[in-house]
Design an enzyme around this catalytic site. Sequence first.
Site, PDB file in Angstrom:
ATOM      1  N   VAL A   1      54.709  46.251  34.478  1.00 53.24           N
ATOM      2  CA  VAL A   1      55.718  45.193  34.563  1.00 53.24           C
ATOM      3  C   VAL A   1      56.935  45.657  33.755  1.00 53.24           C
ATOM      4  CG1 VAL A   1      56.284  42.804  33.899  1.00 53.24           C
ATOM      5  CG2 VAL A   1      54.047  43.317  34.883  1.00 53.24           C
TER       6      VAL A   1
ATOM      7  N   GLN B   1      55.437  36.967  30.339  1.00 56.16           N
ATOM      8  CA  GLN B   1      55.547  35.652  30.990  1.00 56.16           C
ATOM      9  C   GLN B   1      54.508  35.481  32.092  1.00 56.16           C
ATOM     10  OE1 GLN B   1      59.332  35.052  33.069  1.00 56.16           O
ATOM     11  NE2 GLN B   1      59.972  37.078  32.455  1.00 56.16           N
ATOM     12  N   GLY B   2      53.413  36.219  31.979  1.00 58.38           N
ATOM     13  CA  GLY B   2      52.296  35.997  32.901  1.00 58.38           C
ATOM     14  C   GLY B   2      52.341  36.815  34.182  1.00 58.38           C
TER      15      GLY B   2
ATOM     16  N   GLY C   1      52.079  40.191  34.608  1.00 57.43           N
ATOM     17  CA  GLY C   1      51.047  41.226  34.681  1.00 57.43           C
ATOM     18  C   GLY C   1      49.712  40.627  35.092  1.00 57.43           C
TER      19      GLY C   1
ATOM     20  N   TYR D   1      43.144  43.329  30.048  1.00 55.23           N
ATOM     21  CA  TYR D   1      42.216  43.299  31.182  1.00 55.23           C
ATOM     22  C   TYR D   1      40.979  42.471  30.873  1.00 55.23           C
ATOM     23  CZ  TYR D   1      45.023  46.968  33.357  1.00 55.23           C
ATOM     24  OH  TYR D   1      46.053  47.676  33.929  1.00 55.23           O
TER      25      TYR D   1
END
Length: 162
Positions: free
Chosen positions: A101, A108-109, A111, A142
């Site tokens: 990203v 900000q979410g 990825g 992850y």
Amino acid sequence: VLVETTVPSVPGRRCRIVYRNGAPVDAARVEALCAKVGWPQRPRAKLEAALRNSFLVASLHLQVIDEEGASASTPQTETLVGLARATSDHAFNATIWDVIVDPEYQGQGLGRALVEQVVRALLRREIGNVTLFADARVVEFYRQMGFECDPEGIKGMFWYPR
Ligand SMILES: CC(C)(COP(=O)(O)OP(=O)(O)OC[C@H]1O[C@@H](n2cnc3c(N)ncnc32)[C@H](O)[C@@H]1OP(=O)(O)O)[C@@H](O)C(=O)NCCC(=O)NCCS
């Protein structure tokens, strides 16, 4: 559409970030994105082949929008701000690569959305064994999405040309 936001470099300009699966992605733009996060440059022709031969290429694009909320960008003028791709045997297994990203849009979410969409797309094709290689500093990123390190003691093994 994942996010409506402003362009940090152009105050007042409204834009949105859209997710696409399988859209054409220009290797030069991927190279530029990789350079932004400090990844080493790869030969352009090999990168093009990797994108072409991937089972799935997911991408995030920044579109400038006008006052009515319509896109003022064309696919050519949109900015690539995120990428993830997966290789696969088209039946059982897939491996996710090149999750990235743009630093200007991290945190900000995006990825997470990118990886979750890739996993969903793989599950829709009944591919249930999804693997990836994580740098030590992104293991937690992850893990939050349900990925486990070496489940049941299965250890990845590597062979590199010497
Ligand atoms: C890793 C990367 C894709 C994350 O993208 P992002 O858009 O910033 O991530 P998100 O905003 O969706 O973060 C989702 C969650 O993961 C966490 N997170 C993000 N990056 C993290 C990191 N490096 N380490 C630990 N946690 C991280 C966030 O805090 C967030 O947690 P929350 O939901 O509790 O707030 C991005 O930092 C990047 O492109 N890094 C450089 C390339 C890279 O290293 N890619 C991975 C290759 S293995």
